[in-house]
Motif scaffolding. Structure first.
Motif, PDB file in Angstrom:
ATOM      1  N   GLY A   1       0.789  -1.230   0.000  1.00 42.66           N
ATOM      2  CA  GLY A   1       0.000   0.000   0.000  1.00 42.66           C
ATOM      3  C   GLY A   1       0.814   1.269   0.000  1.00 42.66           C
ATOM      4  O   GLY A   1       0.248   2.360  -0.091  1.00 42.66           O
ATOM      5  N   GLU A   2       2.131   1.159   0.105  1.00 44.54           N
ATOM      6  CA  GLU A   2       2.957   2.367   0.097  1.00 44.54           C
ATOM      7  C   GLU A   2       3.430   2.638  -1.314  1.00 44.54           C
ATOM      8  O   GLU A   2       4.331   1.981  -1.826  1.00 44.54           O
ATOM      9  N   LEU A   3       2.813   3.627  -1.914  1.00 41.60           N
ATOM     10  CA  LEU A   3       3.148   4.029  -3.266  1.00 41.60           C
ATOM     11  C   LEU A   3       3.849   5.374  -3.242  1.00 41.60           C
ATOM     12  O   LEU A   3       3.587   6.217  -2.388  1.00 41.60           O
TER      13      LEU A   3
ATOM     14  N   PHE B   1      -5.017   3.693   5.144  1.00 42.15           N
ATOM     15  CA  PHE B   1      -3.958   4.660   4.860  1.00 42.15           C
ATOM     16  C   PHE B   1      -4.533   6.069   4.808  1.00 42.15           C
ATOM     17  O   PHE B   1      -5.683   6.286   4.451  1.00 42.15           O
TER      18      PHE B   1
ATOM     19  N   TYR C   1      -3.147   9.450   2.766  1.00 47.45           N
ATOM     20  CA  TYR C   1      -2.194  10.082   1.878  1.00 47.45           C
ATOM     21  C   TYR C   1      -2.460  11.589   1.882  1.00 47.45           C
ATOM     22  O   TYR C   1      -3.595  12.030   2.087  1.00 47.45           O
TER      23      TYR C   1
ATOM     24  N   LEU D   1       2.460   9.144   1.154  1.00 45.14           N
ATOM     25  CA  LEU D   1       1.896   8.447   2.300  1.00 45.14           C
ATOM     26  C   LEU D   1       2.150   9.244   3.570  1.00 45.14           C
ATOM     27  O   LEU D   1       3.276   9.642   3.864  1.00 45.14           O
TER      28      LEU D   1
ATOM     29  N   LYS E   1      -0.286   4.958   8.224  1.00 39.63           N
ATOM     30  CA  LYS E   1      -1.056   3.762   7.903  1.00 39.63           C
ATOM     31  C   LYS E   1      -1.290   2.934   9.160  1.00 39.63           C
ATOM     32  O   LYS E   1      -0.613   3.123  10.184  1.00 39.63           O
TER      33      LYS E   1
ATOM     34  N   PHE F   1      -6.287  12.280   1.585  1.00 41.13           N
ATOM     35  CA  PHE F   1      -7.014  11.149   1.014  1.00 41.13           C
ATOM     36  C   PHE F   1      -6.941   9.963   1.968  1.00 41.13           C
ATOM     37  O   PHE F   1      -5.847   9.545   2.362  1.00 41.13           O
TER      38      PHE F   1
ATOM     39  N   MET G   1      -6.696  -0.949   1.434  1.00 42.71           N
ATOM     40  CA  MET G   1      -6.242  -2.025   0.570  1.00 42.71           C
ATOM     41  C   MET G   1      -6.551  -3.336   1.267  1.00 42.71           C
ATOM     42  O   MET G   1      -6.164  -3.527   2.421  1.00 42.71           O
TER      43      MET G   1
END
Lengths: 114, 114
Positions: A101-103, B34, B36, B46, B49, B89, B93
């Motif tokens: 999930g870490e983009l 998460f 963001y 990020l 999380k 945001f 996931m």
């Protein structure tokens, strides 16, 4: 350079034009993504490449064509777009198997279709 | 299906005010959650999380606790600064999902006035 870089930052095109968006990541990651960001809508995942193989294509119209020649580069080829395709296109990368999930996102390419 | 709902923005606060941005989710199974953040003219990055119920994610003074009983992951900060002005945001996931297959909310714009 570091991180994820996208070019061009801004693009204006007519509906009959052919153009390409470019993304390059300098993080040594093995997965890359294209997202579409439209006003008042959630981010939409368009394409996923893992180890240079396309693993996801979320029902994106064929006028969008991705290309991933190696793990550091990703293109989005644009052809006969519609005005509703105007949006911010974001590229991202990640390392599969590490920190799910870490983009890491680029700054985006702002596309306007006339 | 999986979805994320965030409070509508924009949110406007004075410097040093307390911030809460609500986020609730719908998901099968046990998703990771998460937050963001997108600063003006930049890509998403990020912020924090949490991967299981009752986990608290924290970073840069921001916190969010994974509440399974209320399916929520609200973002909080005790004292906001002008530099916190950005779009936030919430995303989820699901376990086993494609690395990039984050489900995002629509985003909440925060403006902090001096």
């Amino acid at each position: 350079e570091t991180g994820v870089t996208q070019t061009p930052r801004h693009l204006v095109m007519g509906m009959t034009n052919k153009k390409s968006l470019k993304c390059e990541q300098h993080l040594g990651h093995n997965a890359m993504y294209w997202y579409k960001q439209s006003a008042k809508k959630p981010l939409e995942l368009m394409f996923v490449y893992s180890l240079e193989e396309r693993v996801e294509n979320n029902s994106v119209p064929s006028r969008f064509s991705p290309e991933c020649p190696n793990s550091s580069h990703l293109f989005l080829h644009l052809h006969t777009l519609q005005p509703e395709d105007s949006a911010l296109y974001l590229c991202a990368s990640s390392q599969e198997g590490r920190n799910p999930g870490e983009l890491f996102f680029g700054e985006g390419s702002r596309l306007t279709v006339l | 299906g999986n979805s994320v709902t965030q409070m509508e923005g924009p949110v406007t606060l004075s410097e040093e005010a307390f911030l809460t941005i609500n986020c609730t989710y719908t998901a099968t199974g046990y998703p990771s959650l998460f937050w963001y953040v997108q600063y003006p003219g930049e890509g998403l990055q990020l912020l924090l999380k949490a991967t299981k119920a009752d986990d608290k994610g924290s970073n840069k003074g921001f916190e969010a606790t994974y509440r399974k009983e209320t399916t929520s992951f609200h973002l909080e900060k005790g004292s906001v600064q002008v530099s916190d002005s950005a779009v936030y945001f919430c995303a989820l996931m699901n376990y086993g999902g494609s690395q990039g297959n984050l489900i995002f909310g629509k985003g909440t714009k925060l403006s902090v006035k001096p």
